[in-house]
Design a protein around this motif. Structure first.
Motif, PDB file in Angstrom:
ATOM      1  N   CYS A  72      -3.259   4.863   3.219  1.00 24.20           N
ATOM      2  CA  CYS A  72      -3.392   3.918   2.619  1.00 24.20           C
ATOM      3  C   CYS A  72      -3.715   5.225   1.177  1.00 24.20           C
ATOM      4  O   CYS A  72      -3.609   6.077   1.249  1.00 24.20           O
ATOM      5  N   PHE A  73      -3.719   4.653  -0.205  1.00 22.24           N
ATOM      6  CA  PHE A  73      -3.648   5.091  -1.204  1.00 22.24           C
ATOM      7  C   PHE A  73      -4.231   5.046  -2.099  1.00 22.24           C
ATOM      8  O   PHE A  73      -4.600   4.635  -3.580  1.00 22.24           O
ATOM      9  N   TYR A  74      -5.459   4.155  -1.853  1.00 21.83           N
ATOM     10  CA  TYR A  74      -6.895   3.759  -2.033  1.00 21.83           C
ATOM     11  C   TYR A  74      -7.519   4.732  -2.407  1.00 21.83           C
ATOM     12  O   TYR A  74      -8.669   5.038  -2.699  1.00 21.83           O
ATOM     13  N   LYS A  96       4.632  10.578  10.854  1.00 22.23           N
ATOM     14  CA  LYS A  96       3.196  10.456  11.942  1.00 22.23           C
ATOM     15  C   LYS A  96       2.441   9.274  12.002  1.00 22.23           C
ATOM     16  O   LYS A  96       2.165   9.398  12.801  1.00 22.23           O
ATOM     17  N   TYR A  97       2.243   8.796  10.616  1.00 21.13           N
ATOM     18  CA  TYR A  97       1.533   7.859  11.429  1.00 21.13           C
ATOM     19  C   TYR A  97       2.043   6.444  11.927  1.00 21.13           C
ATOM     20  O   TYR A  97       3.079   5.854  11.508  1.00 21.13           O
ATOM     21  N   ALA A  98       0.967   5.702  11.925  1.00 23.08           N
ATOM     22  CA  ALA A  98       1.784   4.437  12.380  1.00 23.08           C
ATOM     23  C   ALA A  98       2.346   3.572  11.200  1.00 23.08           C
ATOM     24  O   ALA A  98       2.955   2.466  11.868  1.00 23.08           O
ATOM     25  N   CYS A  99       1.464   2.560  10.090  1.00 21.31           N
ATOM     26  CA  CYS A  99       2.076   3.572   9.020  1.00 21.31           C
ATOM     27  C   CYS A  99       1.568   3.646   7.816  1.00 21.31           C
ATOM     28  O   CYS A  99       0.848   4.661   7.789  1.00 21.31           O
ATOM     29  N   VAL A 100       2.600   2.573   6.873  1.00 23.06           N
ATOM     30  CA  VAL A 100       2.175   3.432   5.208  1.00 23.06           C
ATOM     31  C   VAL A 100       1.736   2.062   4.846  1.00 23.06           C
ATOM     32  O   VAL A 100       3.146   1.627   4.815  1.00 23.06           O
ATOM     33  N   VAL A 101       0.894   1.984   4.260  1.00 21.42           N
ATOM     34  CA  VAL A 101      -0.031   0.953   2.875  1.00 21.42           C
ATOM     35  C   VAL A 101       0.252   1.678   2.028  1.00 21.42           C
ATOM     36  O   VAL A 101       0.995   2.753   1.289  1.00 21.42           O
ATOM     37  N   GLY A 102       1.233   0.496   1.014  1.00 18.52           N
ATOM     38  CA  GLY A 102       2.132   1.026  -0.312  1.00 18.52           C
ATOM     39  C   GLY A 102       0.945   1.517  -0.597  1.00 18.52           C
ATOM     40  O   GLY A 102       0.322   1.380  -1.064  1.00 18.52           O
ATOM     41  N   ILE A 103       1.878   3.068  -2.114  1.00 23.70           N
ATOM     42  CA  ILE A 103       1.084   2.956  -3.019  1.00 23.70           C
ATOM     43  C   ILE A 103       0.770   2.611  -4.208  1.00 23.70           C
ATOM     44  O   ILE A 103       0.945   1.194  -4.356  1.00 23.70           O
ATOM     45  N   ILE A 120       3.668  -1.108 -11.247  1.00 25.98           N
ATOM     46  CA  ILE A 120       3.777  -2.390 -10.059  1.00 25.98           C
ATOM     47  C   ILE A 120       5.403  -1.766  -9.422  1.00 25.98           C
ATOM     48  O   ILE A 120       5.557  -2.045  -8.162  1.00 25.98           O
ATOM     49  N   TYR A 121       6.491  -0.858 -10.361  1.00 22.52           N
ATOM     50  CA  TYR A 121       7.334  -0.907  -9.862  1.00 22.52           C
ATOM     51  C   TYR A 121       7.550   0.542  -9.255  1.00 22.52           C
ATOM     52  O   TYR A 121       8.544   0.521  -8.235  1.00 22.52           O
ATOM     53  N   LEU A 122       6.714   1.427  -9.528  1.00 27.93           N
ATOM     54  CA  LEU A 122       6.219   2.626  -9.010  1.00 27.93           C
ATOM     55  C   LEU A 122       6.521   2.201  -7.239  1.00 27.93           C
ATOM     56  O   LEU A 122       6.464   3.174  -6.652  1.00 27.93           O
ATOM     57  N   ASN A 123       5.314   1.332  -6.767  1.00 23.19           N
ATOM     58  CA  ASN A 123       4.959   0.455  -5.824  1.00 23.19           C
ATOM     59  C   ASN A 123       5.559   0.429  -5.443  1.00 23.19           C
ATOM     60  O   ASN A 123       6.228   0.644  -3.758  1.00 23.19           O
ATOM     61  N   LEU A 124       6.644  -0.758  -5.355  1.00 20.88           N
ATOM     62  CA  LEU A 124       7.365  -1.205  -4.742  1.00 20.88           C
ATOM     63  C   LEU A 124       8.274  -0.329  -4.447  1.00 20.88           C
ATOM     64  O   LEU A 124       9.325   0.036  -3.109  1.00 20.88           O
ATOM     65  N   ALA A 125       9.286   0.904  -5.350  1.00 18.40           N
ATOM     66  CA  ALA A 125       9.665   1.024  -5.008  1.00 18.40           C
ATOM     67  C   ALA A 125       9.793   2.559  -4.401  1.00 18.40           C
ATOM     68  O   ALA A 125      10.720   2.324  -3.209  1.00 18.40           O
ATOM     69  N   ILE A 126       8.699   3.238  -4.072  1.00 20.96           N
ATOM     70  CA  ILE A 126       8.214   3.937  -3.118  1.00 20.96           C
ATOM     71  C   ILE A 126       8.668   3.312  -2.135  1.00 20.96           C
ATOM     72  O   ILE A 126       8.543   3.192  -0.951  1.00 20.96           O
ATOM     73  N   THR A 127       7.433   2.235  -1.667  1.00 20.09           N
ATOM     74  CA  THR A 127       7.446   1.007  -0.689  1.00 20.09           C
ATOM     75  C   THR A 127       8.451   1.003  -0.417  1.00 20.09           C
ATOM     76  O   THR A 127       9.007   1.407   1.339  1.00 20.09           O
ATOM     77  N   TYR A 128       9.495   0.864  -1.083  1.00 20.12           N
ATOM     78  CA  TYR A 128      10.936   0.467  -0.280  1.00 20.12           C
ATOM     79  C   TYR A 128      11.163   1.442  -0.171  1.00 20.12           C
ATOM     80  O   TYR A 128      12.212   1.711   1.331  1.00 20.12           O
ATOM     81  N   TYR A 129      11.372   2.645  -0.398  1.00 26.74           N
ATOM     82  CA  TYR A 129      12.061   4.015   0.070  1.00 26.74           C
ATOM     83  C   TYR A 129      11.683   4.368   1.660  1.00 26.74           C
ATOM     84  O   TYR A 129      12.253   4.297   2.281  1.00 26.74           O
ATOM     85  N   ASN A 140       1.397  -3.219  -0.322  1.00 23.14           N
ATOM     86  CA  ASN A 140       0.268  -3.436  -1.012  1.00 23.14           C
ATOM     87  C   ASN A 140       0.500  -3.583  -2.604  1.00 23.14           C
ATOM     88  O   ASN A 140       1.524  -3.351  -3.269  1.00 23.14           O
ATOM     89  N   LEU A 141      -0.002  -5.346  -2.092  1.00 25.08           N
ATOM     90  CA  LEU A 141      -0.754  -6.044  -3.727  1.00 25.08           C
ATOM     91  C   LEU A 141      -1.387  -5.895  -4.663  1.00 25.08           C
ATOM     92  O   LEU A 141      -2.480  -5.423  -4.229  1.00 25.08           O
TER      93      LEU A 141
END
Length: 242
Positions: A72-74, A96-103, A120-129, A140-141
């Motif tokens: 995560c990126f908190y 290599k990680y089990a999952c990635v929590v959104g930026i 918010i766009y950065l979070n969504l765009a990188i998560t989508y990518y 990540n909300l």
């Protein structure tokens, strides 16, 4: 004797080079939301099960088993700025990680609305990518003021979601706003479970518990360190009493 210089002519491209300053490749092929054109996170991208533990990016050296750890990126935004600037560079490191929590670039409610939406766009765009490349993600909300609620159109319904609470619910007025937004998120997305990095108090997540939505709470790095301090002090007191 004069030697003739061996000059190789470089053919000039007829197509001008355009630098991708806005990282448009991140949302290539994405569906868009009707209100603000945010990229839509697809359900198939989202992890089905919560990880055994979650570690924040600036403490990744603490990871013991990446295959059972969610990243995560908190943490402070500067801690993951290199990823914001060049997400492509970190695909292998994150895979290599089990999952990635959104930026989690923070859209504070005292920012201009356009800046909040940009974060918010950065979070969504990188998560989508990352999701589009096959990395399992957990959206990540992170909302700003209530005028950013339209971004909920970009998140899938009936999946796991993540909400970070560490450092955001100390002030009472912030806590009530945060709780109200969590209620709206739950009503809109109807998640199958909520990943909470930080405290998961009833006054924030009461509605989730009333609806029997599972809450998977993970202690933040600060919470873990504070617990160690308390245990050390308690051990010192017991030693002094002997």
């Amino acid at each position: 004797m004069c030697r003739k210089a061996n000059i190789h002519m470089v053919k000039k491209s007829k197509t001008p080079y355009v630098r991708d300053l806005y990282l448009a490749y991140l949302i290539d092929g994405a569906n868009r939301t009707p209100t603000d054109n945010y990229p839509v996170i697809e359900r198939w991208m989202v992890a089905n099960e919560p990880p055994k533990e979650i570690i924040q990016w600036d403490r990744r050296k603490d990871v013991v088993d990446p295959s059972n750890t969610g990243m995560c990126f908190y943490c402070n935004d500067e801690g993951f700025t290199p990823i914001l600037n060049n997400p492509k560079k970190y695909v292998d490191k994150l895979s290599k990680y089990a999952c990635v929590v959104g930026i989690d670039p923070s859209p504070y409610d005292n920012m201009p609305l356009v800046v909040q939406k940009s974060q918010i766009y950065l979070n969504l765009a990188i998560t989508y990518y990352y999701g589009s490349l096959g990395l399992k993600v957990i959206p990540n909300l992170r909302l700003g003021e209530n005028r950013t609620l339209s971004c909920l159109e970009a998140f899938p319904k009936h999946t796991l979601i993540a909400i970070g609470t560490h450092g955001f619910t100390h002030r009472l007025d912030n806590r009530w706003l945060f709780a109200d937004q969590v209620d709206k998120i739950i009503s809109e997305l109807e998640p199958t479970g909520i990943i909470v990095y930080g405290p998961a108090s009833d006054d924030i997540f009461g509605i989730a518990r009333l609806k029997s939505i599972p809450i998977y709470q993970y202690d933040s790095y600060t919470m873990k360190e504070n617990k160690k301090d308390r245990e050390r002090k308690l051990s010192e007191v017991k030693t002094d009493e002997r």
